[in-house]
Scaffold this active site. Structure first.
Site, mmCIF file in Angstrom:
data_model
loop_
_atom_site.group_PDB
_atom_site.id
_atom_site.type_symbol
_atom_site.label_atom_id
_atom_site.label_comp_id
_atom_site.label_asym_id
_atom_site.label_seq_id
_atom_site.Cartn_x
_atom_site.Cartn_y
_atom_site.Cartn_z
ATOM 1 C CD1 TRP A 54 24.021 25.902 34.047
ATOM 2 C CD2 TRP A 54 24.632 27.639 35.295
ATOM 3 N NE1 TRP A 54 25.026 26.566 33.389
ATOM 4 C CE2 TRP A 54 25.417 27.637 34.123
ATOM 5 C CE3 TRP A 54 24.834 28.670 36.242
ATOM 6 C CZ2 TRP A 54 26.391 28.601 33.869
ATOM 7 C CZ3 TRP A 54 25.799 29.613 35.994
ATOM 8 C CH2 TRP A 54 26.567 29.581 34.808
ATOM 9 C CG HIS A 63 28.167 23.580 34.460
ATOM 10 N ND1 HIS A 63 28.430 24.918 34.526
ATOM 11 C CD2 HIS A 63 28.233 23.155 35.742
ATOM 12 C CE1 HIS A 63 28.645 25.281 35.781
ATOM 13 N NE2 HIS A 63 28.524 24.222 36.531
ATOM 14 N NE ARG A 75 22.627 23.563 31.953
ATOM 15 C CZ ARG A 75 23.325 24.371 31.177
ATOM 16 N NH1 ARG A 75 22.698 25.280 30.461
ATOM 17 N NH2 ARG A 75 24.633 24.273 31.118
ATOM 18 C CD GLN A 132 28.080 21.881 29.387
ATOM 19 O OE1 GLN A 132 28.806 21.701 30.354
ATOM 20 N NE2 GLN A 132 27.305 22.936 29.246
ATOM 21 C CB VAL A 175 35.088 32.665 32.322
ATOM 22 C CG1 VAL A 175 35.459 31.199 32.246
ATOM 23 C CG2 VAL A 175 33.659 32.896 31.880
ATOM 24 C CB ALA A 188 37.360 27.117 31.103
HETATM 25 N N1 PHE Z 1 29.539 25.586 31.932
HETATM 26 C C1 PHE Z 1 29.020 26.613 31.077
HETATM 27 C C2 PHE Z 1 27.569 26.251 30.704
HETATM 28 O O1 PHE Z 1 27.170 25.170 30.911
HETATM 29 C C3 PHE Z 1 29.822 26.765 29.823
HETATM 30 C C4 PHE Z 1 31.186 27.297 30.092
HETATM 31 C C5 PHE Z 1 32.224 26.457 30.357
HETATM 32 C C6 PHE Z 1 31.424 28.663 30.064
HETATM 33 C C7 PHE Z 1 33.502 26.953 30.584
HETATM 34 C C8 PHE Z 1 32.671 29.154 30.284
HETATM 35 C C9 PHE Z 1 33.702 28.290 30.544
HETATM 36 O O2 PHE Z 1 26.842 27.076 30.223
#
Ligand code: PHE
Length: 350
Positions: A159, A180, A206, A220, A263, A317
């Protein structure tokens, strides 16, 4: 004397009748000369008043003058009425065609991305998720640290983004354009106790190489559900229901293991590529699948950090890219079209 009185009354009635029948200014002027001119009967009568017996003069004189005044008033009124009617020439040359259709005002419309974001939010709202928004300029703490991505963690490379200069922003902690919508997981859990069920639509940034499926600014939609006994089956069931609602039952869905530090386990979810029907093309990078979201079970470290007991609570999530969803739904093969400002493209989404 009675005869004279009667004559004046008849004269008045005939005069008013004649005035009423005048169809234009010329006729009216002729009538005026006839009725009030030097040779008019009324004028003659008024002149002869002196020849009447003195006792009759006041009454007849009064009547004759009233008749004259009434006739004058009617002529003036008729003149005004005639002037307000357009002449034949005016009617012929200056016509308004009331049957012409009006000019249609140009109507704006919602951008296709706005439309799809609203549609997605509605589907999740029906499933009981609250829709909230968060800041686009975010602390490093929420974007990384609290999401189990400490400084120097190699996952930060996934990221790379635009950083805020702390000196010019007068801040003492690192700040960035969020990469994100996941930071809102932390902000919400810090503020509330379980059960939590939210989705967060918003813009992210990004440092990306731009291509047919990547932009450096994009939207997003984050999803988060935390409660007692939430399982991976809930995650899959929710996302399946969502995809079926949006695309119908025929779309193919694929889950694969993926890694996101916040996660455990983590997955990504893809949908079969509409463009090549799975054969492989430039859009799906020859894989036949388009990734539309990352997801997983909320990491115990994340729960602990916001003061949730991971032994009692669990949650899932996901982070979804609405532009990818719109591409699949409408068959758009280049993400750059969304912000290309080409009306020929935008007008296709009424
Ligand atoms: N935030 C992650 C991304 O931008 C996506 C994601 C969100 C993954 C929530 C897992 C749980 O790639």
């Amino acid at each position: 004397m009675e005869a004279l009185r009667q004559e004046l009354e008849d004269l008045k009635a005939a005069a008013l009748n004649q005035i009423e029948r005048c169809a234009d200014a010329t006729q009216l002027e002729q009538a005026r000369v006839q009725l009030l001119g030097r040779k008019a009967r009324l004028t003659g009568l008024l002149r002869q008043l002196v020849t009447l017996p003195p006792q009759d003069r006041p009454a007849i004189g009064l009547l004759a003058n009233q008749v004259k005044q009434t006739v004058e008033e009617h002529i003036a009124a008729r003149r005004a009425a005639l002037e307000s009617i357009p002449s034949d020439e005016v009617l012929a040359t200056d016509r308004i065609d009331v049957t012409l259709p009006g000019r249609r005002p140009t109507m704006g419309r919602l951008h296709p991305l706005t439309q799809i974001i609203r549609e997605i939010c509605e589907i999740f709202a029906e499933m009981g998720f609250a829709v909230i928004e968060g800041p686009e300029v975010e602390w490093d703490y929420y974007n990384f640290e609290a999401l189990n991505i400490p400084e120097d963690h190699p996952a930060r490379e996934m990221w790379d983004t635009f950083w805020i200069d702390p000196a010019s922003a007068k801040v003492d902690r690192p700040m960035l354009l969020r990469t994100h919508t996941s930071p809102m997981q932390i902000r919400i859990m810090e503020q509330t106790k379980p059960p939590v069920r939210i989705i967060v639509p918003g813009k992210c940034y990004r440092y990306e190489a731009v291509d047919a499926s990547h932009e450096s600014q994009f939207h997003q939609i984050e999803g988060l559900a935390v409660d007692e006994a939430v399982t991976f089956a809930d995650l899959k069931g929710t996302l399946y229901a969502f995809v079926r609602r949006l695309f119908g039952n025929d779309r193919k869905i694929r889950f694969r293991c993926d890694y996101f530090p916040f996660v455990e386990p983590g997955v990504d979810m893809s949908i079969d590529c509409f463009r090549c029907k799975g054969a492989g093309c430039r859009l799906c990078k020859a894989s036949g699948w388009l990734e539309i979201l990352g997801a997983g079970m909320v990491h115990p470290n994340v729960l602990t950090r916001v003061g949730y007991d991971p032994a009692r609570y669990s949650g899932f999530a996901f982070g979804l890219g609405p532009a990818r969803v719109a591409m699949l739904k409408y068959g758009i093969d280049d993400i750059r079209l969304f912000h290309g400002n080409d009306l020929r493209f935008l007008r296709q989404f009424p």
